[in-house]
Write a protein that holds these residues in place. Structure first.
Motif, mmCIF file in Angstrom:
data_model
loop_
_atom_site.group_PDB
_atom_site.id
_atom_site.type_symbol
_atom_site.label_atom_id
_atom_site.label_comp_id
_atom_site.label_asym_id
_atom_site.label_seq_id
_atom_site.Cartn_x
_atom_site.Cartn_y
_atom_site.Cartn_z
ATOM 1 N N ILE A 144 0.835 -1.194 0.000
ATOM 2 C CA ILE A 144 0.000 0.000 0.000
ATOM 3 C C ILE A 144 0.876 1.252 0.000
ATOM 4 C CG2 ILE A 144 -1.666 1.362 1.341
ATOM 5 C CD1 ILE A 144 -2.762 -1.293 2.446
ATOM 6 N N ILE A 145 0.523 2.199 -0.849
ATOM 7 C CA ILE A 145 1.086 3.546 -0.765
ATOM 8 C C ILE A 145 0.070 4.401 -0.027
ATOM 9 C CG2 ILE A 145 1.856 5.585 -2.033
ATOM 10 C CD1 ILE A 145 2.678 3.780 -4.314
ATOM 11 N N GLY A 146 0.475 4.961 1.107
ATOM 12 C CA GLY A 146 -0.435 5.761 1.911
ATOM 13 C C GLY A 146 -0.297 7.239 1.594
ATOM 14 N N VAL A 147 -1.424 7.901 1.398
ATOM 15 C CA VAL A 147 -1.400 9.330 1.068
ATOM 16 C C VAL A 147 -2.630 9.999 1.667
ATOM 17 C CG1 VAL A 147 -2.449 8.813 -1.173
ATOM 18 C CG2 VAL A 147 -1.349 11.010 -0.827
ATOM 19 N N GLY A 148 -2.429 11.209 2.161
ATOM 20 C CA GLY A 148 -3.526 11.973 2.736
ATOM 21 C C GLY A 148 -3.127 12.653 4.031
ATOM 22 N N GLY A 149 -2.825 13.942 3.968
ATOM 23 C CA GLY A 149 -2.563 14.718 5.163
ATOM 24 C C GLY A 149 -1.200 14.532 5.778
ATOM 25 N N VAL A 150 -0.233 14.030 5.051
ATOM 26 C CA VAL A 150 1.109 13.812 5.606
ATOM 27 C C VAL A 150 1.931 15.093 5.490
ATOM 28 C CG1 VAL A 150 3.274 12.551 5.352
ATOM 29 C CG2 VAL A 150 1.096 11.359 5.072
ATOM 30 N N SER A 151 2.379 15.620 6.627
ATOM 31 C CA SER A 151 3.219 16.811 6.614
ATOM 32 C C SER A 151 4.377 16.709 7.594
ATOM 33 C CB SER A 151 2.386 18.064 6.931
ATOM 34 O OG SER A 151 1.827 17.984 8.234
ATOM 35 N N SER A 152 4.545 15.549 8.229
ATOM 36 C CA SER A 152 5.637 15.358 9.180
ATOM 37 C C SER A 152 6.061 13.902 9.180
ATOM 38 C CB SER A 152 5.186 15.758 10.594
ATOM 39 O OG SER A 152 4.229 14.833 11.091
ATOM 40 N N GLY A 153 7.203 13.644 9.814
ATOM 41 C CA GLY A 153 7.653 12.266 9.945
ATOM 42 C C GLY A 153 6.703 11.446 10.790
ATOM 43 N N GLN A 154 6.088 12.063 11.786
ATOM 44 C CA GLN A 154 5.114 11.360 12.606
ATOM 45 C C GLN A 154 3.921 10.932 11.769
ATOM 46 O OE1 GLN A 154 5.087 10.267 15.756
ATOM 47 N NE2 GLN A 154 2.985 9.498 15.561
ATOM 48 N N ASP A 155 3.421 11.825 10.911
ATOM 49 C CA ASP A 155 2.302 11.475 10.028
ATOM 50 C C ASP A 155 2.671 10.309 9.124
ATOM 51 O OD1 ASP A 155 0.954 13.679 11.094
ATOM 52 O OD2 ASP A 155 1.504 14.991 9.418
ATOM 53 N N ALA A 156 3.871 10.354 8.569
ATOM 54 C CA ALA A 156 4.324 9.270 7.691
ATOM 55 C C ALA A 156 4.433 7.967 8.464
ATOM 56 C CB ALA A 156 5.671 9.627 7.053
ATOM 57 N N PHE A 157 4.962 8.019 9.687
ATOM 58 C CA PHE A 157 5.110 6.816 10.498
ATOM 59 C C PHE A 157 3.757 6.206 10.814
ATOM 60 C CE2 PHE A 157 5.479 4.602 14.588
ATOM 61 C CZ PHE A 157 6.466 3.679 14.264
ATOM 62 N N GLU A 158 2.758 7.041 11.093
ATOM 63 C CA GLU A 158 1.416 6.519 11.369
ATOM 64 C C GLU A 158 0.861 5.771 10.168
ATOM 65 O OE1 GLU A 158 -0.976 9.791 12.649
ATOM 66 O OE2 GLU A 158 0.088 10.022 14.562
ATOM 67 N N LYS A 159 1.070 6.304 8.971
ATOM 68 C CA LYS A 159 0.620 5.615 7.767
ATOM 69 C C LYS A 159 1.322 4.258 7.639
ATOM 70 C CE LYS A 159 -1.979 8.801 5.477
ATOM 71 N NZ LYS A 159 -2.477 9.602 6.603
ATOM 72 N N ILE A 160 2.605 4.231 7.960
ATOM 73 C CA ILE A 160 3.397 3.001 7.821
ATOM 74 C C ILE A 160 2.968 1.957 8.846
ATOM 75 C CG2 ILE A 160 5.726 2.055 8.083
ATOM 76 C CD1 ILE A 160 6.691 4.768 6.825
ATOM 77 N N GLU A 161 2.810 2.352 10.101
ATOM 78 C CA GLU A 161 2.410 1.352 11.087
ATOM 79 C C GLU A 161 0.949 0.936 10.909
ATOM 80 O OE1 GLU A 161 2.879 2.580 15.122
ATOM 81 O OE2 GLU A 161 1.527 4.296 14.959
ATOM 82 N N ALA A 162 0.173 1.722 10.149
ATOM 83 C CA ALA A 162 -1.196 1.318 9.802
ATOM 84 C C ALA A 162 -1.218 0.324 8.647
ATOM 85 C CB ALA A 162 -2.033 2.540 9.444
ATOM 86 N N GLY A 163 -0.085 0.195 7.918
ATOM 87 C CA GLY A 163 -0.028 -0.790 6.849
ATOM 88 C C GLY A 163 0.560 -0.319 5.534
ATOM 89 N N ALA A 164 0.954 0.950 5.451
ATOM 90 C CA ALA A 164 1.536 1.462 4.205
ATOM 91 C C ALA A 164 3.022 1.130 4.127
ATOM 92 C CB ALA A 164 1.336 2.969 4.106
ATOM 93 N N SER A 165 3.457 0.676 2.974
ATOM 94 C CA SER A 165 4.881 0.429 2.743
ATOM 95 C C SER A 165 5.597 1.681 2.256
ATOM 96 C CB SER A 165 5.056 -0.684 1.706
ATOM 97 O OG SER A 165 4.527 -1.908 2.177
ATOM 98 N N PHE A 166 4.831 2.593 1.652
ATOM 99 C CA PHE A 166 5.370 3.834 1.103
ATOM 100 C C PHE A 166 4.363 4.942 1.388
ATOM 101 C CE2 PHE A 166 6.142 0.136 -1.570
ATOM 102 C CZ PHE A 166 7.528 0.018 -1.470
ATOM 103 N N VAL A 167 4.806 6.191 1.274
ATOM 104 C CA VAL A 167 3.963 7.335 1.611
ATOM 105 C C VAL A 167 4.128 8.411 0.543
ATOM 106 C CG1 VAL A 167 3.542 9.167 3.306
ATOM 107 C CG2 VAL A 167 4.142 6.869 4.090
ATOM 108 N N GLN A 168 3.027 9.078 0.207
ATOM 109 C CA GLN A 168 3.090 10.203 -0.721
ATOM 110 C C GLN A 168 2.600 11.486 -0.042
ATOM 111 O OE1 GLN A 168 0.643 8.735 -3.971
ATOM 112 N NE2 GLN A 168 2.450 8.275 -5.220
ATOM 113 N N ILE A 169 3.107 12.612 -0.533
ATOM 114 C CA ILE A 169 2.643 13.911 -0.063
ATOM 115 C C ILE A 169 2.277 14.775 -1.256
ATOM 116 C CG2 ILE A 169 4.156 13.760 1.959
ATOM 117 C CD1 ILE A 169 5.869 16.000 0.659
ATOM 118 N N TYR A 170 1.528 15.836 -1.007
ATOM 119 C CA TYR A 170 1.210 16.828 -2.028
ATOM 120 C C TYR A 170 0.860 18.156 -1.356
ATOM 121 C CZ TYR A 170 -1.350 19.104 -5.911
ATOM 122 O OH TYR A 170 -1.798 19.985 -6.866
#
Length: 397
Positions: free
Chosen positions: A326-352
């Protein structure tokens, strides 16, 4: 009337000139002290119309006006991305560089992978303007671009020229869309596979944008089955099809039954995909504070989407038993946000959206904070953290 039109043109010219001045000032500042771009430049750029700011940012990346990042990605961020090695799991989501014009500049900013699009078979202008709105207090954006695109052939030619360069090594995904007035939407995606399969590192079947009428209907069980069978058959016809992963991008507005139906489709051999992107923008307005935008049509991105998309990641991770990256995307603006996506099941993270509010140095800050968070939690690398705490993000029963 002529005087009014002349005044309007002069005013528009003044706005664009001010924007370009602010952008050049921002680049100069960024070369000396990164945090000043968030303090002074980004607020100044936000005085411009939202779409003008977006276009200026793409232009700056296109001409590589931003200094290249000198941040060295920590080893715990290195990962395998559908068969390609990447130095970090942070990518730019589709929607920023719709036509593949700014890929090298985005690579300079430190992204591990770059997704362009959505690209439609035929060029189209998208929806009427204004179609982008900032919700500054919510750190969010509403857009209803409607797949404005240069079309397959123009974008594919840009990618072919990049591939011919000896110094080019970015990982590029192409997000595929359908034309607004098409009578054969499945054929539009098939055409995308045939056109971009030879030049992309991965392809995304986007059936989740809220800004093209009827697009989300393709997430229904019967239509999704038809679509994915056709896409997989088209990929099988390519000489290099084994090297072209296909991902499916989902809406954050799905309910649990919708998700179960999608997983049932994905479990069919002829409908399998290599990965999921969770999620697109939302039509929900239940957690924004700026009430004047409550009835504004379009997809909402940014901070108000963060928790919703993380919950959906955890649900899809659980439903697929962690077997589909899973690539997780939505509301990521910090390392903490990215880590939450990863521990929820995302292998990668996108920002915009974070890029629009905080400027280009947000990429390095996210990576640095994420690396520290992994060390703090005792994970040797990103892979070890994927899905490690997904149950925390599942909705309470």
């Amino acid at each position: 009337m002529q005087k009014m039109q002349k005044y309007s043109k002069l005013r528009s010219l003044g706005v664009v000139t001010a924007g370009a001045t602010a952008l050049c000032f921002g680049i100069t500042v960024y070369q000396n002290q990164d945090h000043l771009i968030r303090t002074f430049v980004m607020p100044a750029v936000r005085l411009l119309p939202a779409e003008t700011s977006h276009n200026l940012a793409v232009w700056a990346c296109k001409y590589r006006l931003y200094p290249a990042s000198d941040y060295m990605d920590d080893m715990n961020l290195h990962n395998s991305f559908f068969g390609r090695l990447i130095s970090n799991p942070i990518g730019i989501a589709a929607g920023f560089d719709k036509n593949g014009e700014a890929i090298c500049g985005l690579k300079d900013l430190g992204f591990g992978f770059i997704e362009i699009g959505s690209v439609t078979p035929l060029a189209q202008d998208g929806n009427p303007k204004p179609r982008v709105f900032r919700l500054i207090n919510d750190r969010a954006i509403i857009n209803r671009y409607g797949f404005n695109s240069d079309g397959h052939e123009v974008v594919a030619e840009r990618l072919r020229k990049l591939r011919e360069r000896e110094d080019f090594n970015a990982v590029i995904g192409v997000n595929l869309g359908r034309n607004r007035d098409t009578q054969t939407p499945v054929n539009d995606y098939v055409a995308g596979v045939r056109t971009f399969g030879p030049v992309a590192d991965y392809l995304v079947v986007n059936v989740s944008s809220p800004n093209t009428h009827g697009l989300r209907d393709l997430q229904s069980k019967a239509k999704l089955t038809e679509l994915l069978v056709a896409v997989n058959n088209a990929r099988a016809d390519l000489k290099n099809y084994e090297k072209v992963p296909v991902l499916l991008k989902l809406s954050p507005d799905l309910d649990l039954d919708d998700m179960k139906d999608i997983v049932e489709v994905l479990n069919k051999k002829q409908c399998r995909v290599d990965g999921l992107i969770v999620s697109n923008t939302t039509v929900a307005r239940d957690n924004i504070t700026d009430i004047k935008f409550v009835n504004e049509m379009g997809g909402l991105s940014g901070e108000p989407l963060r928790a919703r998309s993380t919950m959906l990641i955890a649900q899809m991770y659980a439903l697929t038993k962690g077997n589909i990256p899973i690539i997780g995307v939505g509301g990521v603006s910090s390392g903490q946000d990215a880590f939450e996506k990863i521990e929820a099941g995302a292998s990668f993270v996108q920002i915009y959206t974070a890029l629009a509010y905080e400027g280009p140095d947000v990429v390095d800050r996210i990576k640095e904070q994420l690396s520290s968070k992994l060390n703090e939690r005792g994970f040797s690398n990103v892979r070890a953290a994927v899905g490690s705490n997904y149950k925390q993000y599942l909705p309470s029963k």
